[in-house]
Design a protein around this motif. Structure first.
Motif: not given
Length: 310
Positions: A260-264, A271-276, A282-288
């Motif tokens: 999952i790239s992590g679109a807004i 994003k309120d998950s305790k541990t993601i 793709d090291e530049d994916a926004p999910i990171f």
């Protein structure tokens, strides 16, 4: 402190978890009166009476309310609002269907998806896909509020002893009818109440690959399965798997994002998950940017290896 009418979401037999969170929010506004509407809902009404923090239960037993058709339920709620100061519903698919109709019938502005109660008529709620938090104050005589379940602790399902009274409404408004439901049966925990979620994205190629890759990991972790909108739109999995702004809002203990790239819009739902934990090549994916643990790797190698080590 006024009287708060709380919409109890249920499946005809059991009360949905989101209702328990809504009880907590409603309790900060006044005395909680739980409304159980449906057909043959004596058991649900008794269960609602047991919830800690519920002062009274109103039971509307009528075939017209059997499938929570908003066109029938909203006039029932609007009629009962003569004796209540606020209407509170969980911000679930059903709650978001009923509450706006109630607000329209009462001619008030709904306050949606609240994160906290700051005062008698003041709340915080997310805007811009959760990137900003707005503080809003209602100037209406009656409040109509939907509650983001992940933002409030769940009320205890036992310990209460409220009275149950029967009420009636106008019944069938004749505007809609229940045709059928195709409900995905799953042995897994429900997405919105699961402690662990494994979600897959567009990178999983097709439905078969999604199942073959994600299912073994979810089985090992005892997790629910979620998906990004891209995966749902591509037909890999059904709609009810979707996590995000236009899907389900989740906040599990552990959220594993695979491919999952992590679109807004997706981040807004998890994003309120305790541990993601994110796995993406793709090291530049926004999910990171939101991940607590990130693995830059090909998921088709990394996930089976992870399953093998668990």
């Amino acid at each position: 402190m006024g009287k708060v009418l709380l919409w109890v979401e249920h499946d005809g037999a059991a009360i949905k978890d989101a209702t328990l969170s809504a009880v907590t929010a409603a309790g900060q506004l006044g005395d909680v009166v739980a409304l159980v509407a449906g057909e043959g809902v004596d058991g649900v009404a008794q269960a609602a009476a047991q919830i800690a923090g519920v002062a009274a239960v109103l039971k509307a037993d009528d075939a017209a309310y059997a499938h929570a058709l908003a066109e029938n339920v909203a006039p029932l709620v609007a009629g009962l609002m003569a004796d209540h100061d606020a209407f509170v519903a969980p911000a679930t698919t059903t709650g978001k269907n009923v509450a706006p109709r109630v607000a329209a019938l009462l001619d008030v502005a709904q306050v949606s998806d609240i994160l906290s109660v700051e005062g008698p008529k003041t709340f915080t709620r997310p805007i811009y896909a959760g990137n900003a938090i707005a503080t809003v104050e209602s100037s209406d005589a009656k409040l109509v509020v939907t509650v983001r379940a992940t933002a409030f602790a769940k009320a205890e399902a036992s310990g209460g002893s409220a009275s149950v009274d029967a009420v009636s409404g106008a019944g069938d408004a004749g505007l809609s009818s229940f045709v059928g439901a195709e409900i995905a049966k799953s042995e897994r925990p429900e997405l919105t109440s699961a402690k662990i979620i494994v979600s897959g994205g567009r990178a999983l190629k097709d439905a078969e690959t999604f199942v073959a890759t994600i299912t073994p990991l979810a089985d090992k972790l005892g997790a629910a399965i979620g998906a990004s909108r891209a995966a749902v739109d591509a037909g890999y999995v059904p709609n009810d798997y979707q996590v995000g702004q236009t899907g389900k809002i989740v906040a599990p203990q552990v959220y594993v994002a695979v491919g999952i790239s992590g679109a807004i819009q997706h981040l807004a739902g998890m994003k309120d998950s305790k541990t993601i934990i994110a796995i993406n090549k793709d090291e530049d994916a926004p999910i990171f940017q939101v991940a607590d643990v990130g693995l830059v790797a090909d998921l088709f190698t990394a996930v089976p290896e992870l399953v093998g080590k668990l």
